[in-house]
Every structure is written in structure tokens, then in C-alpha cells.
Write an enzyme that holds these catalytic residues in place. Structure first.
Site, PDB file in Angstrom:
ATOM      1  N   ARG A  88       2.256   8.724  -7.260  1.00 19.11           N
ATOM      2  CA  ARG A  88       1.952   9.984  -7.952  1.00 19.11           C
ATOM      3  C   ARG A  88       0.774  10.668  -7.243  1.00 19.11           C
ATOM      4  NH1 ARG A  88       0.031   5.690 -10.884  1.00 19.11           N
ATOM      5  NH2 ARG A  88       2.028   5.554 -11.947  1.00 19.11           N
ATOM      6  N   GLY A  89       0.435  11.860  -7.714  1.00 14.38           N
ATOM      7  CA  GLY A  89      -0.791  12.527  -7.305  1.00 14.38           C
ATOM      8  C   GLY A  89      -0.875  12.896  -5.845  1.00 14.38           C
ATOM      9  N   ILE A  90      -2.066  12.779  -5.291  1.00 16.77           N
ATOM     10  CA  ILE A  90      -2.331  13.193  -3.915  1.00 16.77           C
ATOM     11  C   ILE A  90      -1.512  12.379  -2.923  1.00 16.77           C
ATOM     12  CG2 ILE A  90      -4.104  13.244  -2.110  1.00 16.77           C
ATOM     13  CD1 ILE A  90      -6.135  13.950  -4.325  1.00 16.77           C
ATOM     14  N   ASP A 142      -0.351  -4.716  -4.219  1.00 16.97           N
ATOM     15  CA  ASP A 142      -1.693  -4.766  -4.791  1.00 16.97           C
ATOM     16  C   ASP A 142      -2.655  -4.809  -3.606  1.00 16.97           C
ATOM     17  OD1 ASP A 142      -4.126  -5.312  -5.962  1.00 16.97           O
ATOM     18  OD2 ASP A 142      -3.402  -6.958  -7.220  1.00 16.97           O
ATOM     19  N   TYR A 236     -19.399   4.048  -8.770  1.00 17.55           N
ATOM     20  CA  TYR A 236     -18.227   4.723  -8.191  1.00 17.55           C
ATOM     21  C   TYR A 236     -18.544   5.293  -6.812  1.00 17.55           C
ATOM     22  CZ  TYR A 236     -14.613   8.251  -7.457  1.00 17.55           C
ATOM     23  OH  TYR A 236     -13.610   9.022  -6.923  1.00 17.55           O
ATOM     24  N   LYS A 240     -16.605   4.536  -3.236  1.00 18.98           N
ATOM     25  CA  LYS A 240     -15.959   5.567  -2.415  1.00 18.98           C
ATOM     26  C   LYS A 240     -16.651   5.699  -1.060  1.00 18.98           C
ATOM     27  CE  LYS A 240     -12.925   7.743  -3.283  1.00 18.98           C
ATOM     28  NZ  LYS A 240     -11.462   7.501  -3.165  1.00 18.98           N
TER      29      LYS A 240
END
Length: 362
Positions: A88-90, A142, A236, A240
Site C-alpha cells: 500500500r501507500g508510497i 519480515d 522515531y 529514520k
């Protein structure tokens, strides 16, 4: 050049002429963002409702920009992409952008059964890739588990004969301050974001080195050490930035062999994470669609590995560094309604969120 500006006051539109430079800071930034607008007039919200031949003419001509690149064809046709978190998404948007040019796309993600809050599975994503014109491969992965990643990479190579591009998109998020971040969530972010990126890169690299134009693209931010990016959610940001540090190190380690870059959105992108974790429907409505990241990724991945590596790209700036001279022509041939409509989308690219204005104009 002059550009129309407008302000909404009590439901009325005030129009004035101001220098473009005062609107966005400088001409280079204005050009880049106008180019981002041009590329996305056909994909951002409400674009499907645009009517009339004049608007169609505007879309066509705004899209013809001079990117300052080689005139040789740039395409992902026949390339194999291994994309983590692509159900999904980007990640899925990048896969679909490549599929439209006939690419092979390995959907490497965890979701194999429908989730009540998350759209799509690896199987529905692979089906979308096939319908878009590419060849999709659903791989349950995973990224925290070395054997899972190795098995998926082996399956991808067996199916498609190699890997040309790795997109490290899988990520976990928790925008919580220090005392509100439990260690289970801390470990999850670091294991998926930093460790997962390193692991997938490590396992894919032997195959990437065999490609004629190999790329690793991490969906991660520039390494900006200002404290404002750490204070609200240090756990976070650390996770990242670990992905971005992989870019810094691997770009140097594999210079001239594999292009290694990062790509990050200027503003919020309408994804399931935004919907579920960052404010729900209101934030989603004020966000741009994932297609802007997909188009930006295309511009990175179709450049050469020798000349495009070690960069920390922002989506709106990478699409095209220069606006073509056609913008001047378009400015003279717009009808007022179309000009205001185009400028409202331009402001959307700048994240000035004048949704109420766009509703007035459409």
C-alpha cells in the site's frame, strides 16, 4: 515575471500582482515547485473533475518541461524492483509507476490477509502491478528476519533473473516523546527502519552489483541535525536517520557501482499511517497523494548510478530542476478561471492547504 496571488477573505477572492520571488522566496524554488505542480495536475485531488479543452491544453503544456537531463530515453522498462512495504501507500505507488513502463515489481511486505484498518495485501498489490502493465510478484517478508529477507530475494532473482533496484520503504512510526515511548515500540522502529534497511541492502547488493544501472532508494529524510527534528519524537527520528545514514555510508562504499539515495516528502502524504496515526481524515484531506513520491522516485531511478548517488532528495525538488520556457507561454494563454485553478494546485504543492479556495474555483 509577475504571478497572480490571491487571498480568501469572507468567501471572496482578492487578486493582486506580486513578484514570483516574494511568493516562495526565490526564482529557483518557484521554478521547482511550479514544475512539481505541472507533473501532478493530473493526479492530485479534484483533477478528475477538471473539464474543458483549455484546461486540457494547460495540463499538456505545463507537463512539457526541460529537466536539464540527457535527451536519451529514460525508462524502467524491463527493470526489476524489490520494494519493501509495498502492499500500500508510497511503496505501491512507486511500484505502479514502474509497472506502467513494463517493470518487474517484487512486493516484499508482511500483509497476506486483509487488515480492518489497512488497505491491500501483497496479493492485491501484485494484481494491481499486473493490471498496470508490469509483472508483479507477491513475497511475504519480515524485514527484521534475515532468513525471510534472503528467501524473498532468492525468489525474486529466480522469477525475474536479477534485481536492478531496491526501494527501502518499509517503516514503523510512533511520533511520541521520550517518556511516552515504550521500549517495544522503540525496538520495532529501529528493527524495521534502520536494521531492516541495512539487512535488505546487504542481501540485495550482490545482485545489484550485476545490474547495468543499479539503485538503492531509501524513503528517509535528509540528515538535518537541528534539534527541532529530534525534540518531539527522538526515538522515531533516530530510527529514520539510521536509514539515511545507510545512504551516506553505502553511497561512498559503492561509489560508481550502485547509486544510493534517499527521498523524503516535503509535506504529509495521504497514506494509511497518516490516516491511522497522524490525525485521521482531516490530515489526509490536507495531504498530497503518494503519486508525487512515485514520480520523484522515477526521476531518481532513471538517472545513472555513476552520477546520481549520495543525495538526500525532497520530492518536490527532484522532479525537475528547471521549468521550461513554456511556462511564459502558458501564462499568456490561460483563461482567468484556469489560471486561478492552476495556482490553487500550485499552492497545494506548497502545502498552503487552500482546499476551500479550490472548491470555490472548481
Amino acid at each position: 515575471p509577475q504571478i497572480l496571488s490571491f487571498i480568501v477573505i469572507a468567501g471572496r477572492i482578492s487578486i493582486s500582482l506580486i513578484p514570483m520571488t516574494s511568493l516562495v522566496g526565490n526564482k529557483a524554488t518557484a521554478a521547482r515547485r511550479l514544475t512539481a505542480l505541472a507533473s501532478h495536475l493530473s493526479s492530485v485531488r479534484h483533477a478528475s473533475s477538471l473539464k474543458g479543452s483549455k484546461t486540457a491544453w494547460v495540463m499538456k503544456n505545463l507537463s512539457e518541461v526541460d529537466c536539464g537531463e540527457s535527451t536519451s530515453p529514460r525508462s524502467l522498462h524491463g527493470k526489476t524492483l524489490f520494494i519493501t512495504g509495498a502492499s500500500r501507500g508510497i511503496g505501491l505507488a512507486i511500484g505502479l509507476r514502474a509497472a506502467r513502463e513494463g517493470a518487474n515489481v517484487a512486493i516484499a511486505a508482511k500483509t497476506i490477509t486483509p487488515h480492518p484498518k489497512l488497505p491491500g495485501t501483497i496479493f492485491t498489490a501484485a494484481e494491481e502491478i499486473n493490471k498496470a502493465g508490469g509483472r508483479g510478484l507477491a513475497l511475504e517478508v519480515d524485514v527484521r528476519d534475515e532468513s525471510s529477507v534472503q528467501n524473498a530475494v532468492d525468489a525474486c532473482v529466480k522469477e525475474f533473473g536479477g534485481i536492478d533496484i531496491l526501494i527501502n520503504n518499509a517503516s514503523a512510526i510512533s511520533l511520541t516523546p521520550t517518556e511516552a515511548t515504550d521500549m517495544k515500540r522503540y525496538d520495532l522502529m529501529h528493527h524495521i527502519n534502520t536494521r531492516g534497511t541495512f539487512l535488505c541492502s546487504k542481501v540485495c547488493l550482490p545482485h545489484l552489483k550485476k545490474s547495468a544501472n543499479a539503485h538503492i532508494l531509501n524513503i528517509s529524510p535528509p540528515l538535518n541535525m537541528e534539534s527541532k527534528w529530534f525534540g518531539p519524537h527522538v526515538a522515531y527520528t533516530m530510527a529514520k536517520y539510521g536509514m539515511s545514514m545507510c545512504v551516506l555510508g553505502m553511497a561512498e562504499e559503492y561509489k560508481g557501482i550502485v547509486g544510493v539515495n534517499s527521498l523524503w516528502p516535503r509535506t504529509a502524504i495521504a497514506t494509511a499511517a497518516v490516516q491511522n496515526l497522524l490525525g485521521g481524515g482531516e490530515v489526509v484531506r490536507a495531504s498530497r497523494t503518494p503519486e508525487i513520491m512515485a514520480d520523484a522516485a522515477w526521476h531518481v531511478l532513471t538517472r545513472t548510478q555513476q552520477t546520481c548517488s549520495g543525495n538526500f532528495f525532497m520530492d518536490d525538488e527532484v522532479i525537475c530542476p528547471y521549468i521550461s520556457a513554456k511556462w511564459s507561454l502558458v501564462m499568456t494563454q490561460f483563461e482567468m478561471h484556469d489560471l486561478l485553478l492552476a495556482l490553487s494546485y500550485y499552492l497545494d504543492c506548497m502545502n498552503l492547504r487552500f482546499w476551500h479556495l479550490k472548491e470555490l474555483l472548481i
